[in-house]
Motif scaffolding. Structure first.
Motif, mmCIF file in Angstrom:
data_model
loop_
_atom_site.group_PDB
_atom_site.id
_atom_site.type_symbol
_atom_site.label_atom_id
_atom_site.label_comp_id
_atom_site.label_asym_id
_atom_site.label_seq_id
_atom_site.Cartn_x
_atom_site.Cartn_y
_atom_site.Cartn_z
ATOM 1 N N ASN A 175 0.826 -1.210 0.000
ATOM 2 C CA ASN A 175 0.000 0.000 0.000
ATOM 3 C C ASN A 175 0.860 1.260 0.000
ATOM 4 O OD1 ASN A 175 -2.408 -1.421 0.023
ATOM 5 N ND2 ASN A 175 -2.569 -1.433 2.259
ATOM 6 N N ILE A 176 1.944 1.250 0.773
ATOM 7 C CA ILE A 176 2.830 2.411 0.819
ATOM 8 C C ILE A 176 3.545 2.582 -0.521
ATOM 9 C CG2 ILE A 176 4.891 3.397 1.913
ATOM 10 C CD1 ILE A 176 3.967 2.048 4.536
ATOM 11 N N ARG A 177 3.941 1.475 -1.134
ATOM 12 C CA ARG A 177 4.551 1.548 -2.471
ATOM 13 C C ARG A 177 3.590 2.213 -3.461
ATOM 14 N NH1 ARG A 177 8.878 -1.829 -3.996
ATOM 15 N NH2 ARG A 177 9.682 -3.186 -2.351
ATOM 16 N N ARG A 178 2.332 1.783 -3.434
ATOM 17 C CA ARG A 178 1.344 2.331 -4.366
ATOM 18 C C ARG A 178 1.076 3.805 -4.076
ATOM 19 N NH1 ARG A 178 -0.348 -2.981 -4.003
ATOM 20 N NH2 ARG A 178 -1.583 -2.657 -2.131
ATOM 21 N N LEU A 179 1.145 4.191 -2.801
ATOM 22 C CA LEU A 179 0.974 5.593 -2.432
ATOM 23 C C LEU A 179 2.017 6.457 -3.143
ATOM 24 C CD1 LEU A 179 0.021 7.986 -0.632
ATOM 25 C CD2 LEU A 179 1.523 7.093 1.162
ATOM 26 N N SER A 186 8.095 10.719 -11.356
ATOM 27 C CA SER A 186 9.014 9.682 -11.820
ATOM 28 C C SER A 186 8.967 8.520 -10.827
ATOM 29 C CB SER A 186 10.436 10.234 -11.927
ATOM 30 O OG SER A 186 10.839 10.791 -10.691
ATOM 31 N N ARG A 187 9.191 7.322 -11.300
ATOM 32 C CA ARG A 187 9.117 6.141 -10.459
ATOM 33 C C ARG A 187 10.389 5.999 -9.619
ATOM 34 N NH1 ARG A 187 6.072 1.553 -11.059
ATOM 35 N NH2 ARG A 187 4.558 3.018 -11.906
ATOM 36 N N ALA A 188 10.248 6.142 -8.318
ATOM 37 C CA ALA A 188 11.390 6.037 -7.421
ATOM 38 C C ALA A 188 11.692 4.574 -7.109
ATOM 39 C CB ALA A 188 11.114 6.789 -6.125
ATOM 40 N N ILE A 189 12.935 4.316 -6.749
ATOM 41 C CA ILE A 189 13.329 2.992 -6.279
ATOM 42 C C ILE A 189 12.933 2.886 -4.817
ATOM 43 C CG2 ILE A 189 15.285 1.459 -5.833
ATOM 44 C CD1 ILE A 189 16.751 2.910 -8.125
ATOM 45 N N VAL A 190 12.126 1.906 -4.455
ATOM 46 C CA VAL A 190 11.719 1.697 -3.064
ATOM 47 C C VAL A 190 12.676 0.692 -2.432
ATOM 48 C CG1 VAL A 190 9.883 0.989 -1.495
ATOM 49 C CG2 VAL A 190 9.309 2.203 -3.619
#
Length: 254
Positions: A175-179, A186-190
């Motif tokens: 859920n936090i990733r999708r947030l 831009s798509r950050a590296i999690v």
């Protein structure tokens, strides 16, 4: 999923409004009564770009002075309270402890996310004082005042510290990733890791960037002394062109 933000200061309000703009229902709390009233009336005095625009257009956003109201109503609760540095170099996390105390009588499952800079091991200490139904995450932000909205949207990476016992398959991690996917341009590296490793990583990045800034200023002073002050930009640009170094935070001046 309803998101709560305890501590709607300079960073907190930016994060909360980006969450609302991403489609989440958001409730924030702050100790300043006048400020909370102004937020609910969609008024704010700030020099942070875009904040006033996001606030005026926010439909699923509300502010309160009551932390427990945020905890009761929300599923995912961030705290972005101030943690100033102490003379010995550590961080004063007393404001976070005050928030932890507000969770003392919580019986429902909640997810508590510490978003401010803390000392290594603090999140483990918070966990020990919280009810077992409250899960702790560490998710610090990397921003600079004056560009907070832009920095949150364009982060290179997101640090997410969690209780290893939960495992990487915890639904809230997803859920936090999708947030962040919804917030960011831009798509950050999690980067997921234990809370203590994440706390150390946050401080390590801060230290590295501070060293880089200090290095650039030292080199600029050397160039001035050598009679090359008018070439500082060119020299730092050349050094920053090396991919091992990079141009970010490699500028001369205050």
């Amino acid at each position: 999923m309803k998101i709560g933000v305890i501590g709607a200061g300079r960073l907190g309000i930016c994060f909360a409004l980006l969450c609302e703009a991403a489609g989440y229902d958001v409730l924030v709390s702050d100790i300043r009564e006048d400020y909370v009233r102004d937020l609910n009336q969609r008024k704010i005095v700030t020099n942070e770009p875009e904040v006033d625009i996001l606030l005026k257009s926010a439909k699923n956003f509300r502010a309160t002075t009551n932390n427990k109201e945020v905890i009761d109503e929300c599923d995912l609760i961030y705290t972005l309270v101030a943690t100033p540095s102490l003379p010995d170099g550590s961080y004063d996390v007393s404001s976070v402890w005050n928030v932890v105390e507000d969770f003392s009588d919580v019986t429902k499952k909640k997810y508590f996310v510490v978003g401010c800079t803390v000392n290594p091991g603090d999140c483990d200490n918070f966990k020990k004082q919280l009810p077992s139904n409250v899960k702790v995450f560490y998710n610090p932000e990397f921003i600079a005042q004056g560009t907070i909205i832009n920095d949150l949207r364009n982060a290179d990476m997101v640090i997410l510290g969690y209780d290893i016992a939960l495992g990487c398959d915890s639904p809230m991690i997803g859920n936090i990733r999708r947030l962040y996917e919804k917030i960011q341009t831009s798509r950050a590296i999690v980067c997921t890791m234990s809370t203590t490793a994440a706390e150390i990583t946050k401080i390590a990045v801060n230290c590295f960037l501070t060293t880089k800034i200090s290095y650039a200023n030292m080199l600029g002073d050397v160039l001035h002394l050598a009679g090359c002050g008018d070439e500082i930009v060119g020299v730092l640009g050349a050094i920053g062109s090396d991919s091992r170094i990079g141009k970010k935070y490699l500028n001369y001046g205050l």
